[in-house]
Design a protein around this motif. Structure first.
Motif, PDB file in Angstrom:
ATOM      1  N   LYS A 243       0.788  -1.224   0.000  1.00  0.00           N
ATOM      2  CA  LYS A 243       0.000   0.000   0.000  1.00  0.00           C
ATOM      3  C   LYS A 243       0.822   1.275   0.000  1.00  0.00           C
ATOM      4  O   LYS A 243       0.505   2.238  -0.681  1.00  0.00           O
ATOM      5  N   GLY A 244       1.870   1.321   0.757  1.00  0.00           N
ATOM      6  CA  GLY A 244       2.647   2.550   0.867  1.00  0.00           C
ATOM      7  C   GLY A 244       3.437   2.910  -0.371  1.00  0.00           C
ATOM      8  O   GLY A 244       3.942   4.034  -0.481  1.00  0.00           O
ATOM      9  N   LYS A 245       3.546   1.985  -1.319  1.00  0.00           N
ATOM     10  CA  LYS A 245       4.392   2.215  -2.494  1.00  0.00           C
ATOM     11  C   LYS A 245       3.618   2.275  -3.805  1.00  0.00           C
ATOM     12  O   LYS A 245       4.208   2.502  -4.859  1.00  0.00           O
ATOM     13  N   ARG A 246       2.322   2.053  -3.761  1.00  0.00           N
ATOM     14  CA  ARG A 246       1.556   2.020  -5.001  1.00  0.00           C
ATOM     15  C   ARG A 246       0.755   3.300  -5.198  1.00  0.00           C
ATOM     16  O   ARG A 246       0.507   4.055  -4.259  1.00  0.00           O
ATOM     17  N   LYS A 247       0.363   3.532  -6.455  1.00  0.00           N
ATOM     18  CA  LYS A 247      -0.474   4.688  -6.744  1.00  0.00           C
ATOM     19  C   LYS A 247      -1.859   4.498  -6.144  1.00  0.00           C
ATOM     20  O   LYS A 247      -2.335   3.371  -5.982  1.00  0.00           O
ATOM     21  N   GLY A 248      -2.517   5.630  -5.853  1.00  0.00           N
ATOM     22  CA  GLY A 248      -3.847   5.546  -5.259  1.00  0.00           C
ATOM     23  C   GLY A 248      -4.464   6.915  -5.115  1.00  0.00           C
ATOM     24  O   GLY A 248      -4.307   7.770  -5.992  1.00  0.00           O
ATOM     25  N   ALA A 249      -5.135   7.150  -3.984  1.00  0.00           N
ATOM     26  CA  ALA A 249      -5.836   8.410  -3.758  1.00  0.00           C
ATOM     27  C   ALA A 249      -4.886   9.592  -3.907  1.00  0.00           C
ATOM     28  O   ALA A 249      -3.775   9.594  -3.378  1.00  0.00           O
ATOM     29  N   GLY A 250      -5.325  10.587  -4.689  1.00  0.00           N
ATOM     30  CA  GLY A 250      -4.536  11.786  -4.900  1.00  0.00           C
ATOM     31  C   GLY A 250      -3.681  11.769  -6.145  1.00  0.00           C
ATOM     32  O   GLY A 250      -3.070  12.787  -6.485  1.00  0.00           O
ATOM     33  N   ASP A 251      -3.622  10.621  -6.834  1.00  0.00           N
ATOM     34  CA  ASP A 251      -2.793  10.527  -8.042  1.00  0.00           C
ATOM     35  C   ASP A 251      -3.610  10.840  -9.292  1.00  0.00           C
ATOM     36  O   ASP A 251      -4.797  10.500  -9.395  1.00  0.00           O
TER      37      ASP A 251
END
Length: 276
Positions: free
Chosen positions: A225-233
């Motif tokens: 989770k800490g290294k993948r794209k997600g919310a805000g991208d």
């Protein structure tokens, strides 16, 4: 009895929407009225066309759609009633149903000419309601007007292709409630010119090289989770209407901002695609 839908730029502050619904109930006490939107930007035909095209098809055939945008009659903006794709549209001849008629040939188009029309400043209520209620009762278009063959297209909606097919120049046609930016570049148009080539989408200083099919496709669930794209991208995708859309994943326009504010994009701003 047919459903009557309302799409206008009236907003909700003034009395217009309430008065419009009251006039329909006065004609048809058991009418079925559905609001599509009353927040179309004033006189924005392209925005109205986009919303109308992507909403009408979810209603049953025979539904009657009142379109109250740029509705004042002039010699160049006639009142019309159109039967297309099994639906009735009561509108001004300003190109607002152009996206629909570009895909489906109208079955019938008439210029509205009803007896003793009101000539006030509220033609949607004075004219369109009477015509819509007539149709909703099962009435025919022949009663409300004569055949009309000068239906306007939606001008300036289609993107252009330059550099011998190496570049598509599109524009922003709609910004939704999340601040997502919808362009006028349809998936079919994009793929027809792409022909398997790599591409670069340019929106001001932003460059994008991938277009997703849904919002959550931006997430690689195989990455922690800490290294993948997600919310805000930032991402580009083909939205539900299959137009290229720029979005900030899970953004809130009212707090952190959306694609429109973070990219500095507004209605009619250019978006280009260069093929390699």
């Amino acid at each position: 009895m047919a459903i009557i839908t309302l799409t206008t730029d009236f907003g909700l502050k003034d009395h217009f929407v309430g008065a419009l619904k009251g006039s329909i109930y006065k004609e048809l006490s058991d009418a079925k009225i559905v609001d599509i939107s009353h927040n179309i930007s004033p006189f924005n035909i392209q925005e109205c066309a986009y919303i109308l095209e992507n909403s009408y098809k979810n209603f049953p055939e025979g539904s009657v759609h009142i379109v109250g945008v740029d509705s004042e009659p002039t010699p160049e903006n006639q009142h019309i009633a159109v039967l297309v794709d099994g639906h009735f549209f009561v509108s001004a001849n300003n190109g607002v149903i152009g996206l629909i008629t570009s895909e489906f040939k109208p079955e019938k188009v008439v210029q509205i000419n009803i007896p003793n029309p009101e000539n006030g400043s509220f033609p949607v209520m004075d004219v369109f309601v009477k015509v819509a209620c007539h149709i909703a009762r099962g009435g025919t278009l022949d009663v409300v007007g004569k055949s009309f063959d000068d239906l306007k297209d939606l001008r300036g909606f289609s993107p252009t292709v330059t550099d011998n097919g190496k570049k598509i120049i599109g524009s922003v046609i709609y910004i939704d409630n999340y601040g997502n930016v919808v362009t006028n570049i349809h998936k079919k148009f994009f793929e027809a010119y792409r022909k398997g080539r790599n591409f670069e989408l340019n929106a001001r200083t932003t460059k994008i090289h991938r277009i997703y099919n849904k919002y959550s496709d931006i997430i690689n669930f195989n990455v922690e989770k800490g290294k993948r794209k997600g919310a805000g991208d930032l991402m580009a995708l083909f939205n539900a209407a299959e137009y290229i859309e720029l979005a900030i994943y899970k953004s809130d326009l009212n707090t952190v901002g959306g694609a429109s504010t973070l990219l500095g994009l507004d209605y009619r701003d250019a978006v280009t695609i260069n093929f390699e």
